[in-house]
Enzyme design. Structure first.
Site, PDB file in Angstrom:
ATOM      1  N   ARG A   1       1.770  -6.222  12.901  1.00 38.67           N
ATOM      2  CA  ARG A   1       1.236  -5.574  14.097  1.00 38.67           C
ATOM      3  C   ARG A   1       1.130  -6.557  15.255  1.00 38.67           C
ATOM      4  O   ARG A   1       1.231  -6.162  16.421  1.00 38.67           O
ATOM      5  CB  ARG A   1      -0.117  -4.939  13.779  1.00 38.67           C
ATOM      6  CG  ARG A   1       0.008  -3.778  12.800  1.00 38.67           C
ATOM      7  CD  ARG A   1      -1.267  -2.976  12.661  1.00 38.67           C
ATOM      8  NE  ARG A   1      -1.076  -1.864  11.723  1.00 38.67           N
ATOM      9  CZ  ARG A   1      -1.912  -0.845  11.580  1.00 38.67           C
ATOM     10  NH1 ARG A   1      -3.016  -0.797  12.317  1.00 38.67           N
ATOM     11  NH2 ARG A   1      -1.661   0.125  10.715  1.00 38.67           N
TER      12      ARG A   1
ATOM     13  N   ARG B   1       0.837  -1.199   0.000  1.00 37.95           N
ATOM     14  CA  ARG B   1       0.000   0.000   0.000  1.00 37.95           C
ATOM     15  C   ARG B   1       0.868   1.245   0.000  1.00 37.95           C
ATOM     16  O   ARG B   1       1.867   1.318   0.729  1.00 37.95           O
ATOM     17  CB  ARG B   1      -0.923   0.019   1.231  1.00 37.95           C
ATOM     18  CG  ARG B   1      -1.853  -1.177   1.308  1.00 37.95           C
ATOM     19  CD  ARG B   1      -2.779  -1.122   2.492  1.00 37.95           C
ATOM     20  NE  ARG B   1      -3.540  -2.357   2.624  1.00 37.95           N
ATOM     21  CZ  ARG B   1      -4.405  -2.616   3.599  1.00 37.95           C
ATOM     22  NH1 ARG B   1      -4.625  -1.696   4.540  1.00 37.95           N
ATOM     23  NH2 ARG B   1      -5.045  -3.758   3.648  1.00 37.95           N
TER      24      ARG B   1
ATOM     25  N   SER C   1      -9.683  -5.670  10.900  1.00 37.26           N
ATOM     26  CA  SER C   1     -11.024  -5.170  10.594  1.00 37.26           C
ATOM     27  C   SER C   1     -11.836  -6.330  10.055  1.00 37.26           C
ATOM     28  O   SER C   1     -11.394  -7.019   9.128  1.00 37.26           O
ATOM     29  CB  SER C   1     -10.980  -4.047   9.555  1.00 37.26           C
ATOM     30  OG  SER C   1     -10.506  -2.850  10.111  1.00 37.26           O
TER      31      SER C   1
ATOM     32  N   GLU D   1      -5.396  -0.670  16.043  1.00 35.77           N
ATOM     33  CA  GLU D   1      -6.052  -1.619  15.143  1.00 35.77           C
ATOM     34  C   GLU D   1      -5.115  -2.728  14.697  1.00 35.77           C
ATOM     35  O   GLU D   1      -3.975  -2.472  14.284  1.00 35.77           O
ATOM     36  CB  GLU D   1      -6.586  -0.882  13.915  1.00 35.77           C
ATOM     37  CG  GLU D   1      -7.272  -1.797  12.910  1.00 35.77           C
ATOM     38  CD  GLU D   1      -7.446  -1.157  11.545  1.00 35.77           C
ATOM     39  OE1 GLU D   1      -7.617  -1.914  10.570  1.00 35.77           O
ATOM     40  OE2 GLU D   1      -7.387   0.084  11.440  1.00 35.77           O
TER      41      GLU D   1
ATOM     42  N   ARG E   1       2.842   1.236  10.130  1.00 33.75           N
ATOM     43  CA  ARG E   1       2.319   1.663   8.823  1.00 33.75           C
ATOM     44  C   ARG E   1       3.435   1.553   7.781  1.00 33.75           C
ATOM     45  O   ARG E   1       4.145   2.509   7.508  1.00 33.75           O
ATOM     46  CB  ARG E   1       1.785   3.099   8.916  1.00 33.75           C
ATOM     47  CG  ARG E   1       0.809   3.453   7.796  1.00 33.75           C
ATOM     48  CD  ARG E   1       0.265   4.862   7.976  1.00 33.75           C
ATOM     49  NE  ARG E   1      -0.514   5.008   9.183  1.00 33.75           N
ATOM     50  CZ  ARG E   1      -1.812   4.729   9.279  1.00 33.75           C
ATOM     51  NH1 ARG E   1      -2.470   4.299   8.229  1.00 33.75           N
ATOM     52  NH2 ARG E   1      -2.460   4.896  10.417  1.00 33.75           N
TER      53      ARG E   1
END
Length: 425
Positions: free
Chosen positions: A390, A261, A351, A348, A276
């Site tokens: 993460r 990404r 999701s 987070e 990130r």
């Protein structure tokens, strides 16, 4: 993608739903385009009716040996007018199709209304927060001191937001991937697949990454290939343009992929560490279900993702995302947030979303009930099970010791060759 007929017939309801998402502006263009399209369509139908009537008269005049020239001239004029209107209608249809590709999904009625992450609602919490008799350090300090994380060399060979994992750090990442896949396949009933790490634009369109999020994707120059931002894209598109059998539903898949990404618009956020990155590993869970079972399957999907953190003894909370913070394609989303001691916050790590028929309509994924002639759109769901980097961050921070070493959770030790503690060499 929303259905044109539904939007037209439930315009007030759709307007309210999009207003709750902060996306009401789309309907202004829709109403103008749809009204113009219907006007031109009506004109074309009137002209076709006139042409058919005149053509019949022409036939009768010719049969009677009378002059049909003026009527034939008018028929030719009408044909030209219809051709012009058909070109206009083609443009209007294309504009409507493009508009609908950019309209987000409608929130489920159980989703809390809100403008931003500040309005998300805590659904539940699990685990005791770790207590330290020293100040907990961030994962990047621990990893660099243990010589298992190297950002500097990764930046040299690629750029910022990439990383080298080394020694026990690399093995821990690999161990986490295998542990998650084993858990989901052996205990939760998912079929493991290893998909391509590149997909074409049709696949990106099917799950909703294109056209709206083009700037967040990495595209191969000269090819209609994109690096996958998540395994959701190739795994969901496995059944693009297919008709499934109701007897085969629900279908559960799990897949590991690296994810790529650009993180467009995120500059200045999480610039340090592994939170990130432009490239990261993730184990994904994907479901295909019937419409009437999809929300029960969402709760089960959430439980499956939570079980990874429970097995690792990591405290977390689950929040229900509000209308203003939901992803583009989602009808309802739960975020799982793991506790990070160095920051004193939950962050987070997964999701879990139900997209209802939104992706299935874009990707043309249908199913047929037993004995039925027609088909219906499936409901698609997915969730991270989990974001691997993460999870590694959470282990380093929650299991750190005063001397800078890190205890390996018991469930991961078989994947680490029996290693119990990561220590500085």
């Amino acid at each position: 993608m929303l259905e044109l007929k539904f939007v037209r017939e439930h315009l007030s309801e759709v307007r309210t739903a999009l207003k709750n998402r902060g996306q009401e502006a789309f309907l202004e263009d829709f109403e103008d385009l749809d009204a113009a399209r219907r006007r031109f369509l009506s004109e074309a139908e009137d002209l076709r009716h006139e042409r058919n009537t005149l053509s019949e008269k022409v036939g009768r005049l010719k049969k009677a040996g009378q002059d049909a020239g003026p009527l034939m001239t008018r028929v030719r004029e009408i044909n030209l007018q219809i051709k012009d209107l058909e070109a206009i209608l083609q443009d209007k249809d294309a504009a409507l199709a493009e508009l609908f590709l950019n309209i987000p999904n409608l929130p489920h009625n159980s989703v809390p209304v809100g403008a931003s992450s500040e309005d998300n609602v805590v659904y539940k919490r699990w685990g005791e927060l770790p207590q330290f008799d020293f100040t907990p350090r961030p994962h990047w300090e621990l990893g660099e001191e243990l010589d298992i994380i190297d950002f500097e060399r990764a930046a040299k060979i690629t750029g910022s937001r990439f990383v080298f994992l080394k020694g026990p750090g690399s093995r821990l990442e690999r161990g986490l991937i295998n542990f998650m896949l084993d858990l989901h396949t052996n205990k939760h009933g998912y079929m493991e697949v290893l998909p391509p790490f590149m997909t074409n634009s049709a696949s990106m369109m099917g799950t909703g990454q294109l056209p709206k999020f083009k700037e967040d994707l990495f595209k191969l120059e000269g090819w209609d290939y994109y690096l996958v931002p998540t395994a959701e894209v190739p795994v969901t598109n496995m059944h693009r343009d297919e008709i499934l059998s109701e007897a085969d539903l629900p279908i559960y898949y799990t897949a590991y992929t690296p994810c790529f990404r650009s993180e467009a618009g995120s500059y200045g956020k999480d610039v340090r560490g592994l939170i990130r990155q432009h490239q990261f590993d993730k184990v994904e869970l994907v479901k295909f279900t019937t419409p009437e079972t999809s929300y029960a399957e969402l709760e089960k999907l959430l439980t499956d993702a939570e079980s990874v953190l429970r097995a690792l003894g990591l405290a977390y909370q689950v929040v229900t995302l509000c209308t203003g913070d939901m992803g583009f394609s989602s009808a309802k989303t739960y975020d799982i947030e793991v506790w990070l001691p160095s920051q004193g916050v939950y962050r987070e790590i997964s999701s879990c979303s139900n997209f209802e028929s939104f992706q299935a309509r874009r990707a043309n994924i249908r199913f047929r009930r037993g004995g039925a002639k027609g088909t219906e759109l499936v409901h698609t769901l997915n969730g991270s099970g989990l974001a691997v980097g993460r999870t590694l961050v959470a282990i380093l921070e929650n299991y750190q010791q005063a001397d800078g070493s890190v205890v390996i959770p018991e469930k991961l030790r078989p994947y680490m060759g029996g290693m119990e503690v990561i220590r500085k060499n």
